[in-house]
Scaffold this active site. Structure first.
Site, PDB file in Angstrom:
ATOM      1  N   LYS A 492       0.849  -1.191   0.000  1.00 54.81           N
ATOM      2  CA  LYS A 492       0.000   0.000   0.000  1.00 54.81           C
ATOM      3  C   LYS A 492       0.886   1.243   0.000  1.00 54.81           C
ATOM      4  O   LYS A 492       2.074   1.156   0.296  1.00 54.81           O
ATOM      5  CB  LYS A 492      -0.901  -0.017   1.232  1.00 54.81           C
ATOM      6  CG  LYS A 492      -0.127  -0.107   2.543  1.00 54.81           C
ATOM      7  CD  LYS A 492      -1.033  -0.405   3.727  1.00 54.81           C
ATOM      8  CE  LYS A 492      -0.206  -0.484   4.996  1.00 54.81           C
ATOM      9  NZ  LYS A 492      -0.958  -0.976   6.138  1.00 54.81           N
ATOM     10  N   TYR A 717      13.399  31.890   4.048  1.00 56.81           N
ATOM     11  CA  TYR A 717      12.173  32.598   4.422  1.00 56.81           C
ATOM     12  C   TYR A 717      12.161  32.987   5.898  1.00 56.81           C
ATOM     13  O   TYR A 717      12.677  32.265   6.750  1.00 56.81           O
ATOM     14  CB  TYR A 717      10.964  31.688   4.175  1.00 56.81           C
ATOM     15  CG  TYR A 717      10.602  31.549   2.704  1.00 56.81           C
ATOM     16  CD1 TYR A 717      10.259  32.666   1.954  1.00 56.81           C
ATOM     17  CD2 TYR A 717      10.598  30.309   2.095  1.00 56.81           C
ATOM     18  CE1 TYR A 717       9.927  32.547   0.605  1.00 56.81           C
ATOM     19  CE2 TYR A 717      10.260  30.174   0.756  1.00 56.81           C
ATOM     20  CZ  TYR A 717       9.926  31.293   0.013  1.00 56.81           C
ATOM     21  OH  TYR A 717       9.600  31.168  -1.307  1.00 56.81           O
TER      22      TYR A 717
HETATM   23  C1  LIG Z   1      -0.207  -1.739   6.993  1.00 54.24           C
HETATM   24  C2  LIG Z   1      -0.751  -2.967   7.517  1.00 54.24           C
HETATM   25  C3  LIG Z   1       0.086  -4.037   7.870  1.00 54.24           C
HETATM   26  C4  LIG Z   1       1.579  -3.957   7.859  1.00 54.24           C
HETATM   27  O1  LIG Z   1       2.043  -3.294   8.993  1.00 54.24           O
HETATM   28  P1  LIG Z   1       3.611  -3.107   9.286  1.00 54.24           P
HETATM   29  O2  LIG Z   1       3.657  -2.506  10.629  1.00 54.24           O
HETATM   30  O3  LIG Z   1       4.097  -2.175   8.259  1.00 54.24           O
HETATM   31  O4  LIG Z   1       4.205  -4.436   9.196  1.00 54.24           O
HETATM   32  C5  LIG Z   1      -0.510  -5.221   8.213  1.00 54.24           C
HETATM   33  N1  LIG Z   1      -1.855  -5.348   8.264  1.00 54.24           N
HETATM   34  C6  LIG Z   1      -2.686  -4.326   7.965  1.00 54.24           C
HETATM   35  C7  LIG Z   1      -4.150  -4.549   8.054  1.00 54.24           C
HETATM   36  C8  LIG Z   1      -2.176  -3.111   7.602  1.00 54.24           C
HETATM   37  O5  LIG Z   1      -3.000  -2.095   7.325  1.00 54.24           O
END
Ligand SMILES: *Cc1c(COP(=O)(O)O)cnc(C)c1O
Length: 823
Positions: A492, A717
């Site tokens: 993601k 700035y």
């Molecule tokens: C993002 C996510 C993970 C992975 O988490 P990490 O801490 O990056 O390993 C696992 N399960 C879900 C449902 C997530 O949203």
């Protein structure tokens, strides 16, 4: 290979037993990769068992392709039909057998072998020494950084009878590894580069690490080392008798006293021997690491009897080369594999292999120069021709006079040009569209000009992704889980900023089982880019139902209403949809709570169109010990909730709960699958295995301008940066719009320039930031500045501005060019 082997010899060398009809076959090639077979009849295929795959699985198709001799594990079951057409040699351990064959081949080489080990610089020293020696000798050397238990045998098989010297590197990751490498390489001359102090998993400490590496030289006649590395010197001098040692140092008291004097981009290296005889050389480098490496090269070349003029001639052509094979975005959605530093067949094979692992594109194009390798051109070029065929390339563009000879072996649309200049004058960069190009050439052809012409230009900031580190981290987590447990990788948010398509593609080839994205669009993009793994979508919306169906994406369902809508949709279209159910055990973000379970079960029975692919929950505090009790409570509640849902199903969905931190902390709850996220990208959030992961990404930019400012000047700035006594600042081509957080303003952040920290001065701007370089003696526009990477950890940076590595990673804007490499 040096000597062809009969089946009887192979039996003897490997301690194996042959079965089959083709016992008269002579073997002159050895392959462990089903795609790299050249002379099928004469090839022995060694079926290795790896984390990913079992080489034996490819045997049916290899028989089809004409391979007739196989080395297999003794417990492997042969299909009776094959025994008539092939021979199988059974051994206890095929990897060991491969190593024994390598040791046998090595024993047939009577010319000098140089063995190189140490923490850093092995590959570069090997390459440079190879270049310097090739002024006069035919040199064999390990391709790329082939220095492992399997890489070394393959390197040895690359040695040919006409070679006059071989240079092999050896790398170890745990105690016990070097013994095997040493028996294969048996170097006559050794080089111990240096030793890093970083703790490495697999070794109890620095001393043990040195002792292990030293085993490479137990039978060497001579060993070159730099006396300025104290720990290393202490071990070497106590273990190896002094007449075998050749030391060098920047202080007096070594066999070679060395001095480096840098002037105008060049360094003069003077070597004084103990008899006061002095030699000087010029090299085109200034940085410490390169100077140390090149000093090793010079002393090794002298030791091997190369004369001073020839050494200098070789040094003139050295460049601080990027040895890495890189994948870069090209014009018009093309992808470029940059291998502009390659001069032999072995390197070409590695590059073609990398090419074959990339996402499908319109056509596969190879741009290749003459291979400036000694040996028999006829033989080498006919092998190139065969490689081109076996990798299914669509077009070849040859540059150089030698490759013109190959023309008849090239596919139809191919072309050749006499020189790089001719190519640049005649080829329209826009003619490549959505193609995959491998650009591989010998140094002297300056193929970087071609890469420059064909690559997408964005701006000076790049995010470099180390694919080897990604593989390493993937394998680390793979080792933590039971063999049957599946691995879902979270890609993601653009794969945590790393670039979803390339990362998804890489883990697909490594053998991940599932992918997960946040939104349907992310999944659609992956499908369009050729990703085939099942994809779970965490947060789908009703508007995307058509996309889910069209692109075969599997939505997470987290409420009874949503389940019903999806069920009706499936029914309306008369299709079956795979879905995942999110059970909320404490995150309170999305998901079915205990009180929804009755409804849920009813709906599941009502909609057999929906196939429950998995049931999962998400832990809220797996990274922190303080939340241990809550995590266990979540896991226990999940076990009971999932059983309740399972009780009404007549099939078994996958059950999963653990994220990266959970994999480390709760190994007993792996169940059917785990969901790997941040750990893959190199951050171990529990802090328990910091040394086991490798940093994957390096964010770097360049200096646009350097300014000297008078006392009292302010910077940026709102006049927030003040130089009361004046000083020097450098302006970098990165700002908050690229993802360089504005909270780094005013000294909260720093970057590395020439290995030294330069703090941020004033406010971070949208596209730029200024850093204080007042106490830098040498710094100029065009220099590289590292924001984070191996030397600046993400955790450290995140802490500095009160955030977490996740945020830093995912904030990097898409306008920052992502470049992928193998090192
Ligand atoms: C993002 C996510 C993970 C992975 O988490 P990490 O801490 O990056 O390993 C696992 N399960 C879900 C449902 C997530 O949203």
């Amino acid at each position: 290979m040096l000597t062809s082997l009969s089946i009887a010899q192979l039996e003897e060398i490997t301690g194996g037993k042959a079965q089959g009809t083709r016992r008269d076959q002579l073997i002159s090639q050895i392959s462990i990769d089903s795609r790299q077979i050249l002379h099928a009849e004469q090839t022995l295929f060694v079926a290795l068992r790896g984390a990913k795959a079992d080489g034996a699985d490819f045997i049916p198709e290899l028989i089809e392709e004409g391979i007739r001799v196989f080395l297999v594990h003794e417990d492997w079951k042969v299909n009776e039909n094959w025994v008539d057409c092939a021979t199988f040699i059974y051994t206890k351990d095929t990897r060991q057998a491969l190593q024994h064959i390598a040791a046998f081949q090595r024993s047939n080489f009577s010319k000098p072998i140089v063995g190189i080990t140490g923490s850093n610089g092995k590959t570069i020293i090997k390459e440079w020494l190879g270049q310097v020696l090739s002024q006069r000798f035919a040199v064999a050397k390990s391709p790329k950084s082939y220095n492992s238990q399997v890489g070394v045998p393959l390197s040895i098989f690359g040695i040919q009878p006409y070679h006059q010297v071989a240079i092999l590197e050896a790398g170890v990751s745990k105690s016990g590894d070097m013994e095997t490498l040493s028996q294969m390489i048996l170097p006559d001359l050794g080089i111990f580069t240096n030793i890093g102090s970083a703790h490495e998993e697999g070794f109890s400490g620095l001393q043990q690490k040195i002792q292990e590496k030293l085993k490479l030289f137990s039978a060497s006649k001579l060993l070159i080392y730099c006396k300025d590395h104290q720990h290393l010197t202490k071990e070497i001098e106590s273990q190896i008798s002094s007449e075998k040692l050749i030391s060098w140092s920047k202080k007096p008291g070594a066999d070679f006293s060395v001095s480096w004097k840098t002037l105008e981009g060049k360094t003069r290296i003077a070597l004084m021997k103990s008899d006061l005889n002095t030699m000087t050389f010029q090299v085109p480098f200034m940085d410490q690491a390169s100077l140390e490496n090149v000093t090793h090269v010079i002393i090794a070349a002298l030791t091997l009897g190369e004369d001073i003029l020839a050494i200098q001639e070789g040094l003139n052509h050295l460049k601080p080369v990027d040895m890495r094979l890189t994948l870069k975005p090209g014009l018009n959605d093309s992808l470029l594999i940059d291998d502009t530093y390659n001069n032999d067949l072995a390197g070409l094979k590695v590059a073609l292999e990398f090419m074959s692992q990339q996402r499908p594109k319109r056509s596969k194009i190879l741009i290749i120069s003459d291979l400036l390798q000694q040996g028999l051109p006829e033989k080498i070029y006919s092998e190139v021709g065969e490689l081109i065929q076996s990798y299914g390339l669509d077009q070849i563009i040859g540059v150089g006079l030698e490759v013109k000879r190959l023309e008849n072996l090239f596919p139809e649309k191919s072309k050749t040009y006499a020189s790089t200049e001719q190519f640049l004058q005649n080829v329209d960069p826009e003619s490549f569209q959505n193609d995959l190009l491998l650009i591989t050439g010998a140094r002297s052809f300056a193929f970087e000009k071609i890469v420059n012409r064909l690559q997408q230009r964005i701006h000076g900031t790049t995010l470099e992704i180390n694919l080897n580190a990604l593989t390493h981290n993937f394998n680390f987590y793979k080792k933590q889980i039971k063999p049957g447990t599946k691995l879902m990788v979270m890609v993601k948010a653009f794969a945590y900023g790393g670039g979803a398509a390339e990362i998804a593609n890489h883990i697909q080839t490594m053998g991940a089982d599932y992918l997960a994205v946040a939104f349907s669009d992310e999944g659609v993009a992956l499908r369009k880019q050729g990703i085939r793994l099942p994809i779970m979508v965490l947060n789908p919306v009703e508007e995307s139902f058509d996309l889910l169906r069209e692109f075969d994406l599997e939505p997470v369902v987290f409420s009874p209403e949503f389940l019903k809508k999806l069920g009706l949709y499936a029914r309306h279209h008369q299709i079956q949809l795979s879905i995942h159910l999110d059970l909320d055990t404490g995150m309170h973000r999305l998901g079915f709570e205990q009180k929804h379970l009755q409804d849920l079960k009813k709906l599941i029975s009502e909609f057999p169109e929906l196939n429950i692919a998995s049931l999962y929950t998400h832990l809220v505090g797996a990274d922190e010990e303080v939340h241990h009790d809550f995590s266990i409570q979540q896991l226990d509640q999940f076990m009971s909730m999932k059983s309740e849902v399972e009780s009404i199903l007549d099939y078994k969905p996958l059950i999963h709960a653990l994220n990266s931190a959970g994999i480390i902390r709760y190994p007993d709850y792996q169940m059917d699958m785990v969901r790997l996220g941040i750990g893959l990208y190199g951050v171990e959030v529990t802090g328990k295995h910091d040394a086991s992961l490798k940093p994957v990404s390096t964010l770097k930019t360049t200096i646009s301008q350097v300014k000297e400012l008078p006392a009292g000047a302010t910077v940026g700035y709102s006049r927030k940066g003040i130089l009361p006594f004046g000083g020097k600042i450098a302006t970098l081509a990165i700002g908050y719009a690229d993802g360089y957080d504005r909270r780094f303003s005013g000294g909260n952040g720093y970057v590395l320039i020439r290995g030294k920290k330069a703090p941020v001065i004033g406010n971070v701007c949208m596209d730029m930031v200024m850093v204080d370089v007042s106490d830098f003696s040498e710094v100029k526009a065009g220099d590289e500045a590292i924001i984070y990477g191996e030397q600046i950890s993400l955790k450290e940076l995140a802490d500095q501005i009160g955030t977490i590595p996740y945020e830093l990673l995912t904030n990097i804007s898409t306008r920052v060019k992502r470049v992928y490499y193998l090192d």
